[in-house]
Design an enzyme around this catalytic site. Structure first.
Site, PDB file in Angstrom:
ATOM      1  N   LYS A  88      -5.825-125.417 -63.431  1.00 11.94           N
ATOM      2  CA  LYS A  88      -5.150-124.395 -62.815  1.00 11.94           C
ATOM      3  C   LYS A  88      -3.912-125.890 -61.636  1.00 11.94           C
ATOM      4  O   LYS A  88      -2.674-125.051 -61.880  1.00 11.94           O
ATOM      5  CB  LYS A  88      -5.776-123.976 -61.395  1.00 11.94           C
ATOM      6  CG  LYS A  88      -6.747-122.875 -62.095  1.00 11.94           C
ATOM      7  CD  LYS A  88      -5.664-121.604 -63.431  1.00 11.94           C
ATOM      8  CE  LYS A  88      -6.578-120.171 -63.520  1.00 11.94           C
ATOM      9  NZ  LYS A  88      -5.677-119.406 -63.999  1.00 11.94           N
ATOM     10  N   SER A 116      -5.550-120.362 -58.438  1.00 12.73           N
ATOM     11  CA  SER A 116      -7.109-120.152 -57.979  1.00 12.73           C
ATOM     12  C   SER A 116      -6.914-121.263 -56.382  1.00 12.73           C
ATOM     13  O   SER A 116      -6.127-121.923 -56.818  1.00 12.73           O
ATOM     14  CB  SER A 116      -7.975-119.991 -59.498  1.00 12.73           C
ATOM     15  OG  SER A 116      -9.392-120.175 -58.813  1.00 12.73           O
ATOM     16  N   TYR A 136     -11.395-127.135 -64.769  1.00 10.73           N
ATOM     17  CA  TYR A 136     -11.125-126.091 -65.146  1.00 10.73           C
ATOM     18  C   TYR A 136     -10.123-126.285 -63.563  1.00 10.73           C
ATOM     19  O   TYR A 136      -9.040-125.580 -63.672  1.00 10.73           O
ATOM     20  CB  TYR A 136     -12.129-124.837 -64.765  1.00 10.73           C
ATOM     21  CG  TYR A 136     -11.970-123.747 -64.298  1.00 10.73           C
ATOM     22  CD1 TYR A 136     -10.837-122.625 -64.803  1.00 10.73           C
ATOM     23  CD2 TYR A 136     -11.040-122.852 -62.488  1.00 10.73           C
ATOM     24  CE1 TYR A 136     -10.452-121.553 -64.099  1.00 10.73           C
ATOM     25  CE2 TYR A 136     -11.080-121.946 -62.695  1.00 10.73           C
ATOM     26  CZ  TYR A 136     -10.210-120.678 -62.780  1.00 10.73           C
ATOM     27  OH  TYR A 136     -10.160-119.895 -62.637  1.00 10.73           O
TER      28      TYR A 136
END
Length: 345
Positions: free
Chosen positions: A152, A124, A148
């Protein structure tokens, strides 16, 4: 090649399965359906004419994962599966670290045991954190602003270390910007649980009457119209990027990161106006304060993917809006609308 797609019933995963089959690959899906719907397999079959073998299981279940590799002669893996809501990650960080990190380690361990060396990881643009300079390039320093995003980034770092220790591995890290749109058939698209976190499904649900108004978070950013600017990419262009990354991996070893974006920024209000133009509908907006953690501008430098993967985003914002609206009209309640038969679009 036979490709295992983890999280293949989800929004990006399902579109990627369709692109893989169109490119001549065989597809196997493993998904626990926590944020997806079983109906998507009927839709994918209708589009492609192919049944897709499906294993309903969680990557945290090592036995279930091993069973997939024992039953299928997997040549490569595209790894989408994981939790992805920023707000939820702040509220439940342990769940995010446990799910996203451990599931990836389980997957890589299983790949090693079955001599599968080709991996495409769904990363991402959140790994860039806050940057002063645009466009964002793969060689920028990395950081993250929420659990989050940190999962990643941590997974990217884990895969870097694993690839450095095993010269046989071929890994692509695909850093997405803002995927929107839907398959041109209107049969598969984004079907978020609850109130959408992302702009375009929020707009389409307001346009269809499911939601009363669009909440615009901040009109005082240092941009032309004061609203946030993002790099919106059509989900089918994004899916094509995964096919190109698999093909790159098949010819190269090591690990590489690639931005998948258009290289162009669109503001929130510009997107609203584009959608109005496509649909001839009004989109009531309610202006609110900025959300904590949102950046003013974010868009990609996709030149590395253009050069090395021979990939380019082809669809413009108007096409993204048209395809998003077609999906919403055909599926007013998402996949719960019911099975769409061939010819319904």
């Amino acid at each position: 090649m036979k490709i295992l797609v983890t999280g293949g019933a989800g929004y990006i995963g399902s579109h990627t399965c369709v692109e893989l089959i169109s490119a001549g690959h065989d597809v196997v899906v493993m998904d626990n359906l926590s944020n997806s719907h079983i109906e998507v397999f009927n839709r994918m079959k209708n589009i492609t004419g192919h049944d897709i073998p499906f294993y309903e299981a969680n990557l945290l279940d090592k036995d279930a994962l091993t069973n997939v590799f024992e039953n299928e002669s997997v040549d490569a893996v595209i790894h989408f599966a994981g939790l992805k809501a920023v707000g939820e990650s702040v509220e439940k960080p342990f769940m995010y670290y446990n799910t996203n990190l451990i599931s990836t380690l389980n997957l890589v361990d299983c790949m090693k045991r079955f001599n599968v060396t080709n991996l495409v990881f769904s990363s991402s643009a959140t790994v860039y954190g806050f940057q002063e300079t645009m466009p964002l390039s793969e060689d920028f320093p990395l950081s993250a602003t929420n659990p989050y995003g940190r999962t990643k980034l941590m997974i990217e770092e884990m895969l870097e270390d694993i690839a450095a220790a095993d010269a046989s591995l071929s890994i692509s890290l695909l850093r997405y910007f803002n995927p929107i749109g839907a398959h041109e058939s209107g049969m598969i698209g984004e079907d978020p649980n609850g109130i959408p976190n992302n702009l375009v499904p929020y707009i389409t649900q307001v346009a269809s009457g499911r939601l009363k108004e669009l909440h615009v978070f901040g009109t005082d950013y240092p941009t032309d119209d004061g609203t946030g600017v993002r790099d919106y990419i059509h989900v089918c262009d994004l899916a094509d990027g995964h096919v190109k990354a698999l093909e790159w991996n098949a010819l190269n070893t090591g690990i590489e990161a690639f931005n998948l974006g258009t290289g162009r920024g669109t503001s929130v209000l510009e997107m609203v106006e584009a959608f109005k133009e496509v649909t001839m509908l009004d989109i009531p907006c309610h202006i609110q304060e900025r959300r904590a953690g949102d950046v003013a501008v974010s868009y990609a430098d996709p030149s590395k993917a253009n050069r090395l993967l021979n990939w380019i985003a082809k669809r413009d914002v108007m096409t993204m809006c048209q395809d998003s609206w077609r999906w919403q009209k055909n599926n007013p309640q998402g996949y719960k609308t019911g099975k769409i038969t061939e010819g319904a679009y």
